[in-house]
Motif scaffolding. Structure first.
Motif, mmCIF file in Angstrom:
data_model
loop_
_atom_site.group_PDB
_atom_site.id
_atom_site.type_symbol
_atom_site.label_atom_id
_atom_site.label_comp_id
_atom_site.label_asym_id
_atom_site.label_seq_id
_atom_site.Cartn_x
_atom_site.Cartn_y
_atom_site.Cartn_z
ATOM 1 N N ALA A 2 0.859 -1.184 0.000
ATOM 2 C CA ALA A 2 0.000 0.000 0.000
ATOM 3 C C ALA A 2 0.893 1.230 0.000
ATOM 4 O O ALA A 2 2.000 1.215 0.568
ATOM 5 C CB ALA A 2 -0.907 0.011 1.213
ATOM 6 N N GLN A 3 0.430 2.312 -0.618
ATOM 7 C CA GLN A 3 1.252 3.519 -0.657
ATOM 8 C C GLN A 3 0.393 4.772 -0.698
ATOM 9 O O GLN A 3 -0.790 4.728 -1.016
ATOM 10 C CB GLN A 3 2.200 3.491 -1.851
ATOM 11 C CG GLN A 3 1.547 3.592 -3.206
ATOM 12 C CD GLN A 3 2.584 3.632 -4.333
ATOM 13 O OE1 GLN A 3 3.151 2.603 -4.683
ATOM 14 N NE2 GLN A 3 2.819 4.810 -4.860
ATOM 15 N N ARG A 4 1.012 5.891 -0.334
ATOM 16 C CA ARG A 4 0.407 7.208 -0.404
ATOM 17 C C ARG A 4 1.475 8.194 -0.877
ATOM 18 O O ARG A 4 2.666 7.996 -0.656
ATOM 19 C CB ARG A 4 -0.112 7.679 0.969
ATOM 20 C CG ARG A 4 -1.172 6.822 1.599
ATOM 21 C CD ARG A 4 -2.509 6.938 0.902
ATOM 22 N NE ARG A 4 -3.539 6.254 1.668
ATOM 23 C CZ ARG A 4 -3.789 4.943 1.609
ATOM 24 N NH1 ARG A 4 -3.045 4.175 0.811
ATOM 25 N NH2 ARG A 4 -4.739 4.392 2.331
ATOM 26 N N MET A 5 1.012 9.279 -1.497
ATOM 27 C CA MET A 5 1.908 10.384 -1.827
ATOM 28 C C MET A 5 1.775 11.442 -0.740
ATOM 29 O O MET A 5 0.664 11.804 -0.351
ATOM 30 C CB MET A 5 1.558 10.982 -3.181
ATOM 31 C CG MET A 5 1.883 10.078 -4.363
ATOM 32 S SD MET A 5 3.642 9.667 -4.485
ATOM 33 C CE MET A 5 4.328 11.278 -4.868
ATOM 34 N N THR A 6 2.893 11.921 -0.241
ATOM 35 C CA THR A 6 2.888 12.944 0.802
ATOM 36 C C THR A 6 3.647 14.173 0.329
ATOM 37 O O THR A 6 4.524 14.089 -0.549
ATOM 38 C CB THR A 6 3.542 12.416 2.091
ATOM 39 O OG1 THR A 6 4.924 12.100 1.830
ATOM 40 C CG2 THR A 6 2.840 11.176 2.598
ATOM 41 N N ARG A 7 3.319 15.318 0.915
ATOM 42 C CA ARG A 7 3.976 16.574 0.559
ATOM 43 C C ARG A 7 5.149 16.818 1.507
ATOM 44 O O ARG A 7 4.964 16.912 2.719
ATOM 45 C CB ARG A 7 2.973 17.717 0.642
ATOM 46 C CG ARG A 7 1.850 17.602 -0.373
ATOM 47 C CD ARG A 7 0.659 18.451 -0.021
ATOM 48 N NE ARG A 7 0.034 17.999 1.227
ATOM 49 C CZ ARG A 7 -1.049 18.533 1.749
ATOM 50 N NH1 ARG A 7 -1.616 19.568 1.157
ATOM 51 N NH2 ARG A 7 -1.546 18.071 2.875
ATOM 52 N N LYS A 8 6.323 16.912 0.935
ATOM 53 C CA LYS A 8 7.517 17.111 1.746
ATOM 54 C C LYS A 8 7.539 18.524 2.325
ATOM 55 O O LYS A 8 7.032 19.467 1.727
ATOM 56 C CB LYS A 8 8.762 16.873 0.899
ATOM 57 C CG LYS A 8 8.919 15.429 0.449
ATOM 58 C CD LYS A 8 9.990 15.274 -0.605
ATOM 59 C CE LYS A 8 11.361 15.582 -0.077
ATOM 60 N NZ LYS A 8 12.408 15.309 -1.105
ATOM 61 N N MET A 9 8.130 18.624 3.482
ATOM 62 C CA MET A 9 8.222 19.900 4.186
ATOM 63 C C MET A 9 9.334 20.755 3.573
ATOM 64 O O MET A 9 10.385 20.248 3.185
ATOM 65 C CB MET A 9 8.510 19.603 5.660
ATOM 66 C CG MET A 9 8.561 20.777 6.583
ATOM 67 S SD MET A 9 8.635 20.209 8.307
ATOM 68 C CE MET A 9 9.875 18.911 8.225
ATOM 69 N N VAL A 17 1.710 14.287 8.494
ATOM 70 C CA VAL A 17 1.578 12.927 9.034
ATOM 71 C C VAL A 17 0.133 12.657 9.430
ATOM 72 O O VAL A 17 -0.439 11.619 9.086
ATOM 73 C CB VAL A 17 2.526 12.711 10.236
ATOM 74 C CG1 VAL A 17 2.268 11.353 10.875
ATOM 75 C CG2 VAL A 17 3.978 12.826 9.800
ATOM 76 N N PHE A 18 -0.475 13.610 10.138
ATOM 77 C CA PHE A 18 -1.886 13.451 10.511
ATOM 78 C C PHE A 18 -2.777 13.414 9.268
ATOM 79 O O PHE A 18 -3.735 12.647 9.189
ATOM 80 C CB PHE A 18 -2.320 14.590 11.430
ATOM 81 C CG PHE A 18 -1.963 14.379 12.881
ATOM 82 C CD1 PHE A 18 -2.558 13.367 13.604
ATOM 83 C CD2 PHE A 18 -1.034 15.195 13.513
ATOM 84 C CE1 PHE A 18 -2.236 13.151 14.938
ATOM 85 C CE2 PHE A 18 -0.698 14.991 14.846
ATOM 86 C CZ PHE A 18 -1.296 13.968 15.563
ATOM 87 N N SER A 19 -2.449 14.245 8.272
ATOM 88 C CA SER A 19 -3.294 14.365 7.084
ATOM 89 C C SER A 19 -3.380 13.062 6.302
ATOM 90 O O SER A 19 -4.443 12.703 5.804
ATOM 91 C CB SER A 19 -2.752 15.479 6.178
ATOM 92 O OG SER A 19 -3.454 15.526 4.958
ATOM 93 N N VAL A 20 -2.279 12.341 6.196
ATOM 94 C CA VAL A 20 -2.270 11.156 5.332
ATOM 95 C C VAL A 20 -2.500 9.850 6.071
ATOM 96 O O VAL A 20 -2.703 8.814 5.433
ATOM 97 C CB VAL A 20 -0.941 11.057 4.551
ATOM 98 C CG1 VAL A 20 -0.762 12.232 3.640
ATOM 99 C CG2 VAL A 20 0.243 10.906 5.487
ATOM 100 N N THR A 21 -2.489 9.883 7.404
ATOM 101 C CA THR A 21 -2.585 8.597 8.122
ATOM 102 C C THR A 21 -3.707 8.531 9.146
ATOM 103 O O THR A 21 -3.980 7.463 9.691
ATOM 104 C CB THR A 21 -1.256 8.283 8.855
ATOM 105 O OG1 THR A 21 -1.013 9.280 9.856
ATOM 106 C CG2 THR A 21 -0.103 8.251 7.875
ATOM 107 N N ILE A 22 -4.358 9.634 9.466
ATOM 108 C CA ILE A 22 -5.417 9.599 10.481
ATOM 109 C C ILE A 22 -6.786 9.614 9.801
ATOM 110 O O ILE A 22 -7.023 10.435 8.934
ATOM 111 C CB ILE A 22 -5.308 10.799 11.448
ATOM 112 C CG1 ILE A 22 -3.981 10.745 12.185
ATOM 113 C CG2 ILE A 22 -6.478 10.785 12.430
ATOM 114 C CD1 ILE A 22 -3.798 9.535 13.064
#
Length: 563
Positions: free
Chosen positions: A448-455, A558-563
């Motif tokens: 499973a995967q998600r795209m996240t926005r780097k800081m 982290v909260f946005s993509v996993t909670i």
């Protein structure tokens, strides 16, 4: 039109049969047009005389454009693309009635197109072709209307529209007017989106404004507004570039544009949707140069990358990548195929749509409307002596059955599913009536995967995580010691967003003997997840926290993509 015109002139006694023949020979020899031949042989004194005759015969007014003072506001009701393509120009407007000059009265389509675009009732008059072309050059040359819109865009844009047909197309005809203001505006919108690294361009009609937004790093960002009065012209330009029907404004349409920007090939997938205030256009930018196809660049953690490489190196079995739309599944599969793409390997791929073209991979565009489904394509693949098969998506039981049986008969199969995490994919396949023993014996790895926005690294700062945050994130006990959180305030480098670039987070679950036993005994998702974590799997949440520990993700992300 020429033969009909000559016949009418002869029957009306305006010219003789000999003059008709001379004018026709003049045209056939390539020296000029039929009307020019009439002047050359002395049959008529001017082109205007011919068009006045045509107007009378067709009960249509004839107009000398040189004698008329045109209003630029009225002229530009007809988009430049349409004006040049059909040699038509707007003359005057009273209420909802628009008078337009045309040179070919037999072309009924032009009147329908202008009616659709302007929303007016069209009254045609006839004028010489050269006079209309001259008027178009004169009245569309003023670029002041676009000065504000072009101010923050690149003026010097080198975009070449590439035709996919052997002969001339609508896009080819427009290539000659790349220096015109409206065309330059649309080209600049596209070029700046590519320059900013956008994945999508949104052009949206509202009651009193035309909005453009770019999707950059997963977020939509609003650009400077466009001139509202030219909304129809801008949309028409895009539709013509995509070879769509400009007169159809009631139904959705899909198309594709192939362009080069400074010699760099880029594909645009175009979707047009009618809304209550006009059409909305979304262009997906498919830039192969920006595509990351190196596995080490995708953002894998060490354990996940090792297990994924091991799975794609196996001679047979099925590897599944799961996640929602936009999570990067296709990019991951392309990366795997690129690594395996060698002259001694036959790779077959079924995709909907084919987003990028790769030399050495046999890619097939699935078209369910004509019966070329994933299942049908997969059956055909098995008669093509494949070594590796990619199925863009497992959508139904039939496709799942064929893919799994292909994996059991000596083929390495890649595909995707729409599930939230890796463990739930097992029971998703079983729910599709795939026997558990087939799933256990064919599956080699599920990820499973998600795209996240780097800081943004320029404005990030450390923060102390609260007990509530640690509890919500289910942070492993061994990570709690000295766990540092981060957030980004926003700065000029990141456009005050706090984000810069994207990376993936991955939940990599190899199908080990212990997990095979759980599949055969119909273990729950929770049981499979617990066993996989015990064997070293990082959940999506753990992978996100790990990237926060490395200073790549903010606590908000982290909260946005996993909670």
């Amino acid at each position: 039109m020429k033969a009909d015109l000559g016949t009418m002139l002869v029957e009306a006694g305006k010219i003789t049969k000999e003059q008709y023949s001379e004018a026709l020979s003049y045209q056939d020899s390539g020296r000029g047009k039929f009307e020019d031949g009439l002047i050359d042989c002395g049959a008529v004194e001017s082109i205007d005389e011919v068009y006045q005759f045509i107007g009378k015969q067709l009960n249509m007014g004839a107009l000398r454009l040189e004698d008329v003072e045109l209003n630029p506001e009225i002229v530009r009701l007809v988009p430049l693309d349409i004006a040049r393509k059909f040699n038509v120009i707007a003359i005057s407007k009273i209420g909802r009635n628009l008078v337009v000059a045309i040179s070919d009265p037999n072309n009924i389509y032009v009147l329908d197109a202008v009616k659709f675009i302007t929303g007016c009732n069209i009254q045609p008059v006839i004028s010489p072709e050269e006079a209309i072309a001259k008027a178009i050059d004169s009245f569309y040359a003023d670029t002041s209307s676009f000065a504000d819109a072009l101010k923050d865009l690149d003026d010097d844009v080198d975009i070449e529209v590439v035709s996919e047909e052997d002969g001339p197309s609508e896009s080819d005809l427009l290539a000659a007017i790349q220096d015109k203001p409206l065309v330059k505006l649309v080209d600049s919108i596209i070029a700046n989106a590519v320059k900013r690294g956008a994945s999508d361009i949104h052009v949206e009609n509202y009651e009193k404004r035309l909005r453009v937004r770019y999707r950059v790093d997963g977020d939509l960002r609003e650009m400077d507004p466009l001139p509202f009065r030219y909304r129809a012209a801008i949309i028409s330009r895009i539709k013509i570039m995509a070879d769509l029907d400009i007169s159809e404004r009631r139904l959705p349409q899909d198309g594709r544009i192939k362009i080069r920007i400074g010699g760099r090939p880029i594909d645009l997938r175009v979707s047009v949707l009618p809304t209550i205030y006009g059409e909305k256009v979304v262009m997906r930018i498919l830039d192969q140069r920006a595509l990351k196809t190196n596995l080490t660049d995708l953002g894998f953690h060490e354990y996940g990358l090792q297990k994924f490489k091991e799975a794609i190196s196996l001679p047979y079995g099925i590897v599944l990548v799961t996640g929602p739309t936009g999570s990067g599944k296709t990019t991951t599969l392309y990366s795997a195929l690129k690594q395996l793409n060698h002259p001694d390997v036959n790779i077959m791929s079924a995709e909907d749509p084919v987003e990028f073209n790769f030399d050495g991979i046999n890619q097939v565009l699935v078209r369910s409307d004509i019966g070329l489904t994933f299942a049908a394509t997969l059956r055909s693949f098995l008669r093509q002596d494949p070594d590796i098969i990619m199925v863009g998506e497992i959508r139904d039981t039939e496709t799942a059955e064929i893919a799994i049986r292909a994996a059991l008969t000596g083929h390495l199969v890649f595909s995707t599913l729409h599930t939230n995490d890796a463990p739930s994919s097992i029971n998703r396949l079983i729910d599709m009536n795939i026997p558990a023993f087939l799933v256990a014996s064919s599956a080699r790895l599920i990820m499973a995967q998600r795209m996240t926005r780097k800081m943004c690294q320029e404005c990030k700062e450390e923060i102390t995580l609260t007990d509530d945050q640690l509890k919500m994130l289910n942070v492993p006990d061994e990570w709690k010691t000295n766990l540092t959180g981060y957030r980004a305030k926003g700065c000029s480098s990141c456009g005050n967003t706090g984000k810069s670039g994207r990376t993936g987070i991955f939940e990599v679950m190899p199908i080990t003997p212990a997990i095979e036993d759980l599949i055969l005994t119909k273990g729950t998702d929770q049981m499979i997840r617990k066993q996989a974590i015990k064997e070293g799997m990082m959940t999506l949440q753990m992978a996100a926290i790990d990237k926060m520990r490395q200073g790549q993700l903010s606590i908000d992300e982290v909260f946005s993509v996993t909670i």
